[in-house]
Design an enzyme around this catalytic site. Structure first.
Site, mmCIF file in Angstrom:
data_model
loop_
_atom_site.group_PDB
_atom_site.id
_atom_site.type_symbol
_atom_site.label_atom_id
_atom_site.label_comp_id
_atom_site.label_asym_id
_atom_site.label_seq_id
_atom_site.Cartn_x
_atom_site.Cartn_y
_atom_site.Cartn_z
ATOM 1 N N SER A 148 0.865 -1.181 0.000
ATOM 2 C CA SER A 148 0.000 0.000 0.000
ATOM 3 C C SER A 148 0.900 1.228 0.000
ATOM 4 O O SER A 148 2.014 1.192 0.535
ATOM 5 C CB SER A 148 -0.872 0.024 1.254
ATOM 6 O OG SER A 148 -1.497 1.278 1.383
ATOM 7 N N TYR A 161 -1.669 -1.621 10.410
ATOM 8 C CA TYR A 161 -1.788 -1.800 8.951
ATOM 9 C C TYR A 161 -0.583 -1.180 8.236
ATOM 10 O O TYR A 161 0.067 -1.834 7.406
ATOM 11 C CB TYR A 161 -3.091 -1.161 8.459
ATOM 12 C CG TYR A 161 -3.285 -1.320 6.965
ATOM 13 C CD1 TYR A 161 -3.655 -2.553 6.426
ATOM 14 C CD2 TYR A 161 -3.099 -0.249 6.097
ATOM 15 C CE1 TYR A 161 -3.827 -2.711 5.058
ATOM 16 C CE2 TYR A 161 -3.273 -0.404 4.731
ATOM 17 C CZ TYR A 161 -3.639 -1.633 4.213
ATOM 18 O OH TYR A 161 -3.799 -1.787 2.861
HETATM 19 N N1 LIG Z 1 -8.822 -0.938 -1.000
HETATM 20 C C1 LIG Z 1 -7.833 -0.107 -0.743
HETATM 21 O O1 LIG Z 1 -8.039 1.129 -0.603
HETATM 22 C C2 LIG Z 1 -6.420 -0.623 -0.639
HETATM 23 C C3 LIG Z 1 -5.381 0.307 -0.662
HETATM 24 C C4 LIG Z 1 -4.070 -0.135 -0.572
HETATM 25 C C5 LIG Z 1 -3.811 -1.498 -0.481
HETATM 26 N N2 LIG Z 1 -4.843 -2.379 -0.440
HETATM 27 C C6 LIG Z 1 -4.490 -3.803 -0.321
HETATM 28 O O2 LIG Z 1 -5.032 -4.523 -1.405
HETATM 29 C C7 LIG Z 1 -5.251 -5.884 -1.032
HETATM 30 C C8 LIG Z 1 -6.640 -6.302 -1.458
HETATM 31 O O3 LIG Z 1 -7.560 -5.489 -0.767
HETATM 32 P P1 LIG Z 1 -9.004 -5.111 -1.342
HETATM 33 O O4 LIG Z 1 -9.106 -3.646 -1.289
HETATM 34 O O5 LIG Z 1 -9.292 -5.833 -2.595
HETATM 35 O O6 LIG Z 1 -9.878 -5.700 -0.130
HETATM 36 P P2 LIG Z 1 -11.225 -6.554 -0.069
HETATM 37 O O7 LIG Z 1 -12.174 -6.116 -1.122
HETATM 38 O O8 LIG Z 1 -11.629 -6.489 1.363
HETATM 39 O O9 LIG Z 1 -10.725 -8.035 -0.426
HETATM 40 C C9 LIG Z 1 -9.912 -8.750 0.467
HETATM 41 C C10 LIG Z 1 -9.706 -10.149 -0.072
HETATM 42 O O10 LIG Z 1 -8.883 -10.874 0.858
HETATM 43 C C11 LIG Z 1 -9.545 -12.111 1.194
HETATM 44 N N3 LIG Z 1 -9.229 -12.496 2.557
HETATM 45 C C12 LIG Z 1 -9.442 -11.777 3.697
HETATM 46 N N4 LIG Z 1 -9.075 -12.474 4.764
HETATM 47 C C13 LIG Z 1 -8.611 -13.685 4.308
HETATM 48 C C14 LIG Z 1 -8.125 -14.862 4.937
HETATM 49 N N5 LIG Z 1 -8.027 -14.950 6.273
HETATM 50 N N6 LIG Z 1 -7.748 -15.910 4.156
HETATM 51 C C15 LIG Z 1 -7.868 -15.836 2.814
HETATM 52 N N7 LIG Z 1 -8.331 -14.752 2.156
HETATM 53 C C16 LIG Z 1 -8.709 -13.697 2.898
HETATM 54 C C17 LIG Z 1 -11.023 -11.806 1.016
HETATM 55 O O11 LIG Z 1 -11.764 -12.966 0.690
HETATM 56 P P3 LIG Z 1 -12.646 -13.859 1.723
HETATM 57 O O12 LIG Z 1 -13.394 -12.921 2.611
HETATM 58 O O13 LIG Z 1 -13.503 -14.672 0.789
HETATM 59 O O14 LIG Z 1 -11.654 -14.714 2.437
HETATM 60 C C18 LIG Z 1 -11.010 -10.912 -0.220
HETATM 61 O O15 LIG Z 1 -10.972 -11.699 -1.378
HETATM 62 C C19 LIG Z 1 -4.997 -5.950 0.483
HETATM 63 O O16 LIG Z 1 -3.718 -6.480 0.729
HETATM 64 C C20 LIG Z 1 -5.060 -4.497 0.914
HETATM 65 O O17 LIG Z 1 -4.278 -4.243 2.060
HETATM 66 C C21 LIG Z 1 -6.130 -1.990 -0.539
#
Ligand SMILES: NC(=O)c1ccc[n+]([C@@H]2O[C@H](COP(=O)([O-])OP(=O)(O)OC[C@H]3O[C@@H](n4cnc5c(N)ncnc54)[C@H](OP(=O)(O)O)[C@@H]3O)[C@@H](O)[C@H]2O)c1
Length: 270
Positions: A148, A161
């Site tokens: 991130s 985080y």
């Molecule tokens: N959205 C943002 O603004 C943002 C910004 C910077 C970085 N990021 C990073 O991008 C990545 C993806 O985030 P996102 O925004 O796409 O979030 P999201 O929509 O909440 O998706 C998170 C994903 O991780 C899976 N997950 C969560 N806990 C898990 C576990 N214990 N075991 C296996 N899978 C798990 C969830 O699936 P299930 O619930 O089906 O397990 C889901 O597919 C993360 O690393 C996040 O830190 C996001």
């Protein structure tokens, strides 16, 4: 014969994507499927993964395996690690699954903070270890780690985080140097705000205050840029011109100024 690392771009036959059931991970899966890569989809929600797999198989002539696993569970992480080391070969690992929390550290439940470290750091280290071992033996492969932009500075009210993402970036940079010349690449992705379920899953989306429209990135934009950057064997992928400027400034700003700015910004949003 040239070593694979001498090739200018990477091409992948089979990718394993964690956190593929939603958000950025789903966008990675959709992009890779459209590019003809077979897929292994990992997350906890098996029904959601299966629906995505059916959709992708119907739209593209690819094979998709659903591997439902909780990466916070040692058996779940071990199963995914075993798949990474097994045949048929996985030549791209996208370590994308992650979670965050928002609030004053002392008021957040300790167990959830520790789970965050275990998922964002522990599971990522576990899977990277499994994938890199197999990839370096084969002299080919790529690991994309989703960090991130907030890992470039301390993040008051998201202290755990921000810390986990600083780890992911530093870890990826170090490994990139360790495997240099082996035919294997590491790319780290530094997204800003992305429209996914992430903020809601923190349990405190209002804690982020109003995020201006221009600051939001679409998940597909992040995934598309990351795949393009990784294919070109770049170390960093930052989607969006504004975020590239911010990342550049964070790279050159004195550490104490970044920390004070982050503290002031967090107090402003209270
Ligand atoms: N959205 C943002 O603004 C943002 C910004 C910077 C970085 N990021 C990073 O991008 C990545 C993806 O985030 P996102 O925004 O796409 O979030 P999201 O929509 O909440 O998706 C998170 C994903 O991780 C899976 N997950 C969560 N806990 C898990 C576990 N214990 N075991 C296996 N899978 C798990 C969830 O699936 P299930 O619930 O089906 O397990 C889901 O597919 C993360 O690393 C996040 O830190 C996001």
């Amino acid at each position: 014969m040239n070593a694979p690392s001498a090739l200018k771009t990477a091409a992948w036959r089979r990718a394993l994507v964690t956190g593929a059931s939603a958000g950025i991970g789903e966008a990675f899966a959709r992009r890779l499927a459209a590019q003809g890569a077979d897929l292994v989809l990992v997350a906890r929600d098996e029904a959601r993964l299966q629906a995505l797999a059916d959709d992708l198989k119907a739209a593209h002539r690819i094979q998709v395996q659903v591997l439902a696993a909780d990466l916070l569970d040692s058996q779940g992480a071990a199963t995914v690690a075993e798949r990474l080391a097994a045949e048929p070969e996985i030549d791209l690992l996208v370590n994308n699954a992650g979670m965050g929390s928002k609030g004053a550290f002392t008021e957040l439940p300790l167990a959830a903070e520790l789970r965050q470290v275990e998922l964002n750091v522990g599971a990522l280290v576990h899977l990277t270890h499994a994938a890199l071992g197999a990839m370096t033996r084969r002299h080919r492969g790529t690991v994309i780690n989703v960090s991130s932009i907030s890992g470039l500075q301390p993040v008051p009210t998201m202290a755990t985080y921000g810390g986990t993402k600083a780890f992911v970036t530093s870890f990826s940079e170090a490994l990139r140097e360790e495997v240099r010349g082996s035919g294997v690449d590491i790319c780290v992705v530094l997204p800003g705000y992305v429209k996914t379920e992430f903020l809601d899953r923190t349990g405190n989306p209002e804690g982020f205050g109003p995020v201006p429209d221009f600051a939001w990135l679409a998940p597909d934009r992040v995934a598309a840029d990351a795949l393009d950057d990784a294919r070109r064997r770049r170390m960093y992928s930052v989607a969006g011109f504004g975020y590239r400027v911010v990342a550049g400034l964070m790279g050159i700003a004195p550490r104490h100024a970044l920390r004070r700015y982050a503290g002031l910004a967090a107090r402003h949003h209270k």
